[in-house]
Design a protein around this motif. Sequence first.
Motif, short mmCIF file in Angstrom:
data_model
loop_
_atom_site.label_atom_id
_atom_site.label_comp_id
_atom_site.label_asym_id
_atom_site.label_seq_id
_atom_site.Cartn_x
_atom_site.Cartn_y
_atom_site.Cartn_z
N LEU A 267 -9.10 -4.20 -10.22
CA LEU A 267 -8.16 -5.31 -9.81
C LEU A 267 -7.17 -4.69 -9.19
CD1 LEU A 267 -7.97 -7.28 -13.47
CD2 LEU A 267 -8.78 -8.14 -11.07
N ARG A 268 -6.83 -5.70 -8.07
CA ARG A 268 -5.53 -5.32 -7.46
C ARG A 268 -4.75 -6.34 -7.35
NH1 ARG A 268 -4.70 -0.39 -5.42
NH2 ARG A 268 -3.65 -1.22 -3.73
N PRO A 269 -3.45 -6.26 -7.17
CA PRO A 269 -2.27 -7.17 -7.18
C PRO A 269 -2.78 -8.42 -6.05
CG PRO A 269 -1.37 -4.92 -7.11
CD PRO A 269 -2.54 -4.88 -6.86
N SER A 270 -2.20 -9.33 -6.28
CA SER A 270 -2.53 -10.58 -5.44
C SER A 270 -1.87 -10.23 -3.97
CB SER A 270 -1.85 -11.89 -5.83
OG SER A 270 -0.36 -11.88 -5.90
N GLU A 271 -2.48 -10.74 -3.08
CA GLU A 271 -1.96 -10.57 -1.62
C GLU A 271 -0.55 -10.93 -1.26
OE1 GLU A 271 -4.91 -11.48 1.14
OE2 GLU A 271 -6.43 -10.16 0.40
N SER A 272 -0.37 -11.89 -1.83
CA SER A 272 1.10 -12.70 -1.40
C SER A 272 2.24 -11.63 -2.24
CB SER A 272 1.07 -14.08 -2.02
OG SER A 272 0.88 -13.93 -3.45
N HIS A 273 3.11 -11.52 -1.55
CA HIS A 273 4.42 -10.80 -1.87
C HIS A 273 5.62 -11.90 -2.29
CE1 HIS A 273 3.29 -6.59 -0.42
NE2 HIS A 273 2.14 -7.17 -0.79
N SER A 274 6.14 -11.46 -3.53
CA SER A 274 7.24 -12.35 -3.54
C SER A 274 8.56 -11.61 -3.29
CB SER A 274 7.27 -12.89 -5.16
OG SER A 274 7.58 -11.37 -6.04
N GLU A 275 9.82 -12.42 -3.53
CA GLU A 275 10.88 -11.58 -3.08
C GLU A 275 11.19 -10.49 -4.04
OE1 GLU A 275 15.68 -12.87 -2.14
OE2 GLU A 275 14.20 -14.10 -2.34
N GLN A 276 11.03 -10.69 -5.15
CA GLN A 276 10.99 -9.59 -6.37
C GLN A 276 10.20 -8.67 -5.90
OE1 GLN A 276 10.41 -10.97 -10.24
NE2 GLN A 276 10.90 -9.02 -11.17
N ASP A 277 9.01 -8.71 -5.49
CA ASP A 277 8.10 -7.51 -5.27
C ASP A 277 8.70 -6.86 -4.04
OD1 ASP A 277 6.32 -8.24 -7.14
OD2 ASP A 277 5.08 -9.65 -5.46
N ALA A 278 9.14 -7.52 -2.77
CA ALA A 278 9.64 -6.89 -1.99
C ALA A 278 10.98 -6.09 -2.41
CB ALA A 278 10.11 -7.73 -0.83
N VAL A 279 11.52 -6.54 -3.08
CA VAL A 279 12.97 -5.73 -3.58
C VAL A 279 12.59 -4.58 -4.58
CG1 VAL A 279 14.89 -5.89 -5.06
CG2 VAL A 279 14.51 -7.74 -3.50
N GLU A 280 11.53 -4.63 -5.29
CA GLU A 280 11.08 -3.54 -6.08
C GLU A 280 10.41 -2.58 -5.05
OE1 GLU A 280 8.31 -5.37 -8.74
OE2 GLU A 280 10.01 -6.10 -10.33
N ILE A 281 9.75 -2.87 -4.25
CA ILE A 281 9.03 -1.82 -3.22
C ILE A 281 9.94 -1.16 -2.70
CG2 ILE A 281 7.65 -1.45 -1.35
CD1 ILE A 281 5.83 -3.88 -2.34
N THR A 282 11.00 -1.84 -2.05
CA THR A 282 12.32 -1.25 -1.22
C THR A 282 13.12 -0.20 -2.05
OG1 THR A 282 12.24 -3.24 0.06
CG2 THR A 282 13.93 -1.50 0.31
N VAL A 283 13.29 -0.68 -3.31
CA VAL A 283 14.08 0.16 -4.10
C VAL A 283 13.37 1.37 -4.52
CG1 VAL A 283 14.94 0.43 -6.56
CG2 VAL A 283 15.39 -1.73 -5.18
N THR A 284 12.01 1.33 -4.77
CA THR A 284 11.17 2.64 -5.16
C THR A 284 11.30 3.34 -3.87
OG1 THR A 284 9.95 1.19 -6.63
CG2 THR A 284 8.98 3.34 -5.73
N LYS A 285 11.03 2.78 -2.62
CA LYS A 285 10.85 3.94 -1.60
C LYS A 285 12.36 4.57 -1.28
CE LYS A 285 7.40 1.58 1.42
NZ LYS A 285 7.24 0.76 2.58
#
Length: 789
Positions: free
Chosen positions: A646-664
Amino acid sequence: MAEEQMAQLGNSVIPMVNKLQDIFAQLRSQSTIELPQVAVVGSQSSGKSSVLEALVGRDFLPRGSGIVTRRPLVLQLVQTKRRGDAVDQEWGEFLHCSDTKFFDFAEIRKEIQAETDREAGENKGVSDKKIRLKIFSPNVLDITLIDLPGLTKVPVGDQPSDIEARIRTMIMSYIKHQTCLILAVTPANADLANSDALQMAGVADPDGYRTIGVITKLDIMDRGTDARNFLLGKVIPLHLGYVGVVNRSQEDILLNRSIKDALISEEKFFRSQPTYNELADQCGVPQLAKKLNQVLVQHIKSVLPGLKSRISAALVSVAKEHASYGVISESKASQGALLLKFLAKYCEEFCSLIEGKSEEILTSELSGGARIHYIFQHIFVHRLEDVDPCEGLTDDDIRTAIQNATGPQSALFVPDVPFQVLVRRQISRLLDPSLQCARFVYDELIKICHRCLVNELQRFPVLRKRMDEVTTKFLREGLEPSETMIGHLIEMQIDYINTSHPNFVGGSKAVELALQQVKSSRMAATLTGKKMRMFMLEMVDTEKVPNTERNSKLLNILGRQGNGIVPDPAPRPVTEGEKTAPAVRITICYSSNFVGSSWGISSIFRSHENRVSVKDNSTNRPFGESAQTLDLGYSTIHLKEPPSVLRPSESHSEQDAVEITVTKLLLRSYYDIVRKSIEDSVPKAIMHYLVNHAKRELHNVFIEKLYKEALFEEMLQEPEEISIKRKHARDTLKVLQQAWQTLDELPLEAESLERGYSLAASGSTSSGSTDSTSYSPIHPKGTQIWQCY
């Protein structure tokens, strides 16, 4: 007065050069010092031997048909004092049998022939090894000549097929040097313009400053022809001019006609011939001897300063080479002392090369410790700085790690676990380049070892091999703790993630920066979307496209916002069953195949009997039909089983974008802290455990491994070639010292020589004499020779 000074000068410098030739003859063909000399060049049977015998006044050279001179003959004529009323003695001495004096010149001829046959064979073979002969007589002037084999075209006997090329190469090896005068002998009864001797002299001396032309056999030229223009230098000009001579004929030789009688006949010939009458004072063997003597003296004077400089430079070079071979040690004590000296000097030079204190600092490239510094700063540090901290991590990888860390619930905040896992993964990537840096430094230390005592240890290849083995093993052992320490440095960074580091960005700051980045990216995307929609609207031409089609295009273009739901573009006819429904309707755009399929929102809230399926609607089933019939086909709902991966859905929510950016941001911040620490710690570990440890302990390791009395003789054993080189260096040094002492014994210094020539020139000028032996100085290419008028 001038002639006396010139004679005194000749009596000084020519014997000195003869002595130098004898000294350097000890080295045979291994000498690199070129002495002033006169080389006799001519074709086969051009009369070279007759000219040399006329200069000596005695018959002493081998004769016969074909090629006779098959080895270079260095002929030194030494003038002795006359003994008054007593009979003057004349004799010859060969260098290869210097203890024997040959008073019979016929025996000299036999010895020349025998020595030639010993080296070149008895069947016309040719050799480049010299025969050295001195002739002492009061009837000669001090002259040194080299009689070279005559040029031949067709090989005979044991001669190789390329005999002509070999003889030309041999001749050129003599006459190409600036210290060599060329006596080009050409027979007058041949084509003078195509003379082989003049042709070779022109190649070696293109300006003609070192060449004296000798034209032989003037008495047997064809009737009506003469060589006057050649003697005057009008055909092939030479600065030292030409001399014409008349040799004895073959009949004269068979009748044993003396050379003294031949010289008288020669003088009568030039005096009696109207063509040569005016040139009689410049022709004949006596004039040639006088001219050779004076030109050689002046030539020696011109090359003497350079000769002294070359001998001095050679002395320094050979003395240094001889010292590098050292002395032979036979006792155990001397061998032990010598070994300790080598070990200490090796370690000293090893440290000097690393610290940049070596006596021989290169200017063409980096070496020693400078290369180690380059590895640290320009290879290791720059490579780590070029690495992206998030290299190998995609946004999907980060989002997957975040979702795996939250378990079955959605995270309210960015979880800490994904950051810990990902940053450890990135830190571990620093291990390989750090270990590679240590191996690079190890290789450089091996190269430095190979540069230590290169010349000194050539004498002892076994010792060199043993020392290389010990140093290689010692450095390899030093590499192991360096690599272990580097591994510990990386493990320490992995084991404890210090998020309290003052340079770490922190969670709150990272969230703030992430929100700003996400907001900026969404604003940019919105602006880009607006521009695209405006562009698409302009593409729809309202004048050419019908109203209904235009509206359909606009809806298809603009309907891709708001999850695919857009207002119905226009009213459509309403059926009887739909009149009671609300007026609001929507168009659902599932895909390009279903654009325009209409469904009423009122159908979601209507009673069971008023609900219509897609199938019912397609068959125009009445709205009032019983709902029980419709529900029978959909009584069971089946779910698809989840896939194995299983992989996460292809669509990114705003929360996903924030979490990815914070981690980077967190990854980059902490990775930079670790990278700087590694860039500083790894070179320190390598220097401590490998480089400085080698500098401190190498000498002790040498003493422990190599300083053993049982190994002295084996390690200090010299190969045979080293012994040969030492002997050659010793012999060469002895010869150069003798040559230097000979030059110091010269009674006239350079200033006295110059004054002697000035007096000679002024004396001849003041007397108004037009003697052919007067000269004036010229300076071709920095070499002072004298021109004959």
